[in-house]
Design a protein around this motif. Sequence first.
Motif, PDB file in Angstrom:
ATOM      1  N   ILE A 195     -28.041  90.078  -5.914  1.00 20.18           N
ATOM      2  CA  ILE A 195     -29.149  89.228  -6.485  1.00 20.18           C
ATOM      3  C   ILE A 195     -30.324  88.885  -5.489  1.00 20.18           C
ATOM      4  O   ILE A 195     -31.120  88.759  -6.432  1.00 20.18           O
ATOM      5  N   LEU A 196     -29.984  88.763  -4.570  1.00 19.76           N
ATOM      6  CA  LEU A 196     -31.007  87.635  -4.105  1.00 19.76           C
ATOM      7  C   LEU A 196     -32.084  88.976  -3.357  1.00 19.76           C
ATOM      8  O   LEU A 196     -33.374  88.755  -3.560  1.00 19.76           O
ATOM      9  N   ASN A 197     -31.430  89.827  -3.350  1.00 23.81           N
ATOM     10  CA  ASN A 197     -31.753  91.388  -2.923  1.00 23.81           C
ATOM     11  C   ASN A 197     -33.391  91.229  -3.967  1.00 23.81           C
ATOM     12  O   ASN A 197     -34.338  92.207  -4.392  1.00 23.81           O
ATOM     13  N   ALA A 198     -32.598  91.321  -5.467  1.00 24.02           N
ATOM     14  CA  ALA A 198     -33.200  91.899  -6.495  1.00 24.02           C
ATOM     15  C   ALA A 198     -34.172  90.719  -7.262  1.00 24.02           C
ATOM     16  O   ALA A 198     -36.050  90.838  -7.456  1.00 24.02           O
ATOM     17  N   ILE A 199     -34.214  89.412  -6.481  1.00 27.15           N
ATOM     18  CA  ILE A 199     -35.704  88.273  -7.267  1.00 27.15           C
ATOM     19  C   ILE A 199     -36.434  89.076  -6.002  1.00 27.15           C
ATOM     20  O   ILE A 199     -37.259  88.615  -6.024  1.00 27.15           O
ATOM     21  N   SER A 200     -36.020  89.415  -4.170  1.00 27.23           N
ATOM     22  CA  SER A 200     -37.312  89.093  -3.557  1.00 27.23           C
ATOM     23  C   SER A 200     -37.496  90.321  -3.741  1.00 27.23           C
ATOM     24  O   SER A 200     -39.237  90.424  -3.572  1.00 27.23           O
ATOM     25  N   GLU A 201     -37.795  91.481  -4.706  1.00 31.31           N
ATOM     26  CA  GLU A 201     -38.498  92.041  -5.462  1.00 31.31           C
ATOM     27  C   GLU A 201     -39.269  91.805  -6.474  1.00 31.31           C
ATOM     28  O   GLU A 201     -40.090  92.347  -6.997  1.00 31.31           O
ATOM     29  N   LEU A 243     -13.175  73.290   5.842  1.00 30.42           N
ATOM     30  CA  LEU A 243     -14.514  73.144   4.988  1.00 30.42           C
ATOM     31  C   LEU A 243     -15.143  72.120   5.606  1.00 30.42           C
ATOM     32  O   LEU A 243     -16.643  72.975   4.636  1.00 30.42           O
ATOM     33  N   GLN A 244     -15.610  71.792   6.876  1.00 26.82           N
ATOM     34  CA  GLN A 244     -16.496  70.528   6.882  1.00 26.82           C
ATOM     35  C   GLN A 244     -17.936  72.107   6.683  1.00 26.82           C
ATOM     36  O   GLN A 244     -19.273  71.290   6.700  1.00 26.82           O
ATOM     37  N   PRO A 245     -18.057  72.940   8.420  1.00 27.48           N
ATOM     38  CA  PRO A 245     -18.671  73.451   8.651  1.00 27.48           C
ATOM     39  C   PRO A 245     -19.423  74.327   7.641  1.00 27.48           C
ATOM     40  O   PRO A 245     -20.699  75.299   7.727  1.00 27.48           O
ATOM     41  N   ILE A 246     -18.952  74.859   6.537  1.00 30.02           N
ATOM     42  CA  ILE A 246     -19.191  75.833   5.569  1.00 30.02           C
ATOM     43  C   ILE A 246     -19.816  74.579   4.527  1.00 30.02           C
ATOM     44  O   ILE A 246     -21.337  75.145   4.064  1.00 30.02           O
ATOM     45  N   LEU A 247     -19.499  73.800   3.885  1.00 30.13           N
ATOM     46  CA  LEU A 247     -20.099  72.714   3.884  1.00 30.13           C
ATOM     47  C   LEU A 247     -22.098  72.178   4.549  1.00 30.13           C
ATOM     48  O   LEU A 247     -22.340  72.020   3.135  1.00 30.13           O
ATOM     49  N   LEU A 248     -21.349  72.219   5.508  1.00 28.51           N
ATOM     50  CA  LEU A 248     -22.702  71.735   6.568  1.00 28.51           C
ATOM     51  C   LEU A 248     -23.642  73.135   6.220  1.00 28.51           C
ATOM     52  O   LEU A 248     -24.447  72.767   7.622  1.00 28.51           O
ATOM     53  N   LEU A 249     -23.884  74.380   5.962  1.00 27.31           N
ATOM     54  CA  LEU A 249     -24.621  75.802   6.542  1.00 27.31           C
ATOM     55  C   LEU A 249     -25.920  74.982   6.527  1.00 27.31           C
ATOM     56  O   LEU A 249     -25.995  74.753   5.028  1.00 27.31           O
ATOM     57  N   LYS A 250     -26.488  74.849   7.066  1.00 24.57           N
ATOM     58  CA  LYS A 250     -28.044  75.383   7.305  1.00 24.57           C
ATOM     59  C   LYS A 250     -29.145  76.594   7.280  1.00 24.57           C
ATOM     60  O   LYS A 250     -28.226  77.876   7.927  1.00 24.57           O
ATOM     61  N   GLY A 251     -30.166  76.988   6.706  1.00 25.01           N
ATOM     62  CA  GLY A 251     -30.978  78.550   7.571  1.00 25.01           C
ATOM     63  C   GLY A 251     -30.837  78.633   6.230  1.00 25.01           C
ATOM     64  O   GLY A 251     -30.884  78.406   4.817  1.00 25.01           O
ATOM     65  N   THR A 252     -31.909  80.272   6.347  1.00 23.54           N
ATOM     66  CA  THR A 252     -32.432  80.450   5.185  1.00 23.54           C
ATOM     67  C   THR A 252     -31.199  81.578   4.427  1.00 23.54           C
ATOM     68  O   THR A 252     -29.694  80.927   4.715  1.00 23.54           O
ATOM     69  N   ASN A 253     -31.062  81.111   2.964  1.00 24.66           N
ATOM     70  CA  ASN A 253     -30.240  82.450   2.323  1.00 24.66           C
ATOM     71  C   ASN A 253     -29.896  83.562   3.467  1.00 24.66           C
ATOM     72  O   ASN A 253     -28.235  83.409   3.141  1.00 24.66           O
ATOM     73  N   ALA A 254     -29.844  84.470   3.485  1.00 25.85           N
ATOM     74  CA  ALA A 254     -29.686  85.211   4.750  1.00 25.85           C
ATOM     75  C   ALA A 254     -28.967  84.848   5.990  1.00 25.85           C
ATOM     76  O   ALA A 254     -27.775  85.444   6.678  1.00 25.85           O
ATOM     77  N   GLU A 255     -29.092  83.949   6.181  1.00 27.23           N
ATOM     78  CA  GLU A 255     -28.894  83.211   7.926  1.00 27.23           C
ATOM     79  C   GLU A 255     -27.637  82.281   7.364  1.00 27.23           C
ATOM     80  O   GLU A 255     -26.469  83.253   7.583  1.00 27.23           O
ATOM     81  N   LYS A 256     -27.162  81.860   5.605  1.00 32.24           N
ATOM     82  CA  LYS A 256     -26.378  81.599   5.095  1.00 32.24           C
ATOM     83  C   LYS A 256     -24.882  82.724   5.484  1.00 32.24           C
ATOM     84  O   LYS A 256     -23.981  82.109   5.279  1.00 32.24           O
ATOM     85  N   LEU A 257     -25.591  83.705   4.306  1.00 33.01           N
ATOM     86  CA  LEU A 257     -24.531  84.216   3.877  1.00 33.01           C
ATOM     87  C   LEU A 257     -24.068  85.520   5.419  1.00 33.01           C
ATOM     88  O   LEU A 257     -22.627  85.373   5.573  1.00 33.01           O
TER      89      LEU A 257
END
Length: 179
Positions: free
Chosen positions: A109-115, A72-86
């Motif tokens: 959701i993120l694509n709709a928000i960006s628009e 689980l550790q690497p998932i909890l520590l994911l960094k970056g932009t939303n796109a990089e995390k996804l």
Amino acid sequence: QIINEVFRRLQINVLIKLNNRKILSGIAEYIGEPDHIVDITVAIDKLDKIGLENVNAELLAKGISEVAVEKLQPILLLKGTNAEKLAQLKQVLSTSEVGEKGIEETETILNAISELALPYEVELDLTLARGLNYYTGAILEVKALDVAIGSISGGGRYDNLTGVFGMNGVSGVGISFGA
């Protein structure tokens, strides 16, 4: 849009945190502990309050294996932009159908928000779990950036919550405001 409009009018600087319960279920599957989804989400939701070491201790105390906690550790520590995390999550959860569905919903959701060009930042926060287990999809919390208080808004998607009241098959999204 509602959250952005409310806090814009109140002139409160906020950060909107977003996650998806299906992603959390996919993570539980990935680490080999799908039956402990509630214990996992309750613990990781406290990460910003009690720190990683105490979250790990709580997970172990709830009977989650050391191997699963390590995974689980690497998932909890994911960094970056939303796109990089996804993008990183897509690799990790590639074998989880429910996890992939959560990623797809989050991207939508993120694509709709960006628009919409809304004023406040939306951050994918994989530790956000919301304590209410009736959420089935997207979940969100709003944090004030200029004052050290807890969440000032929250909500998410729920499928068939109305079934409790005899209205089966009705899905919805809800948010609440408060301080």
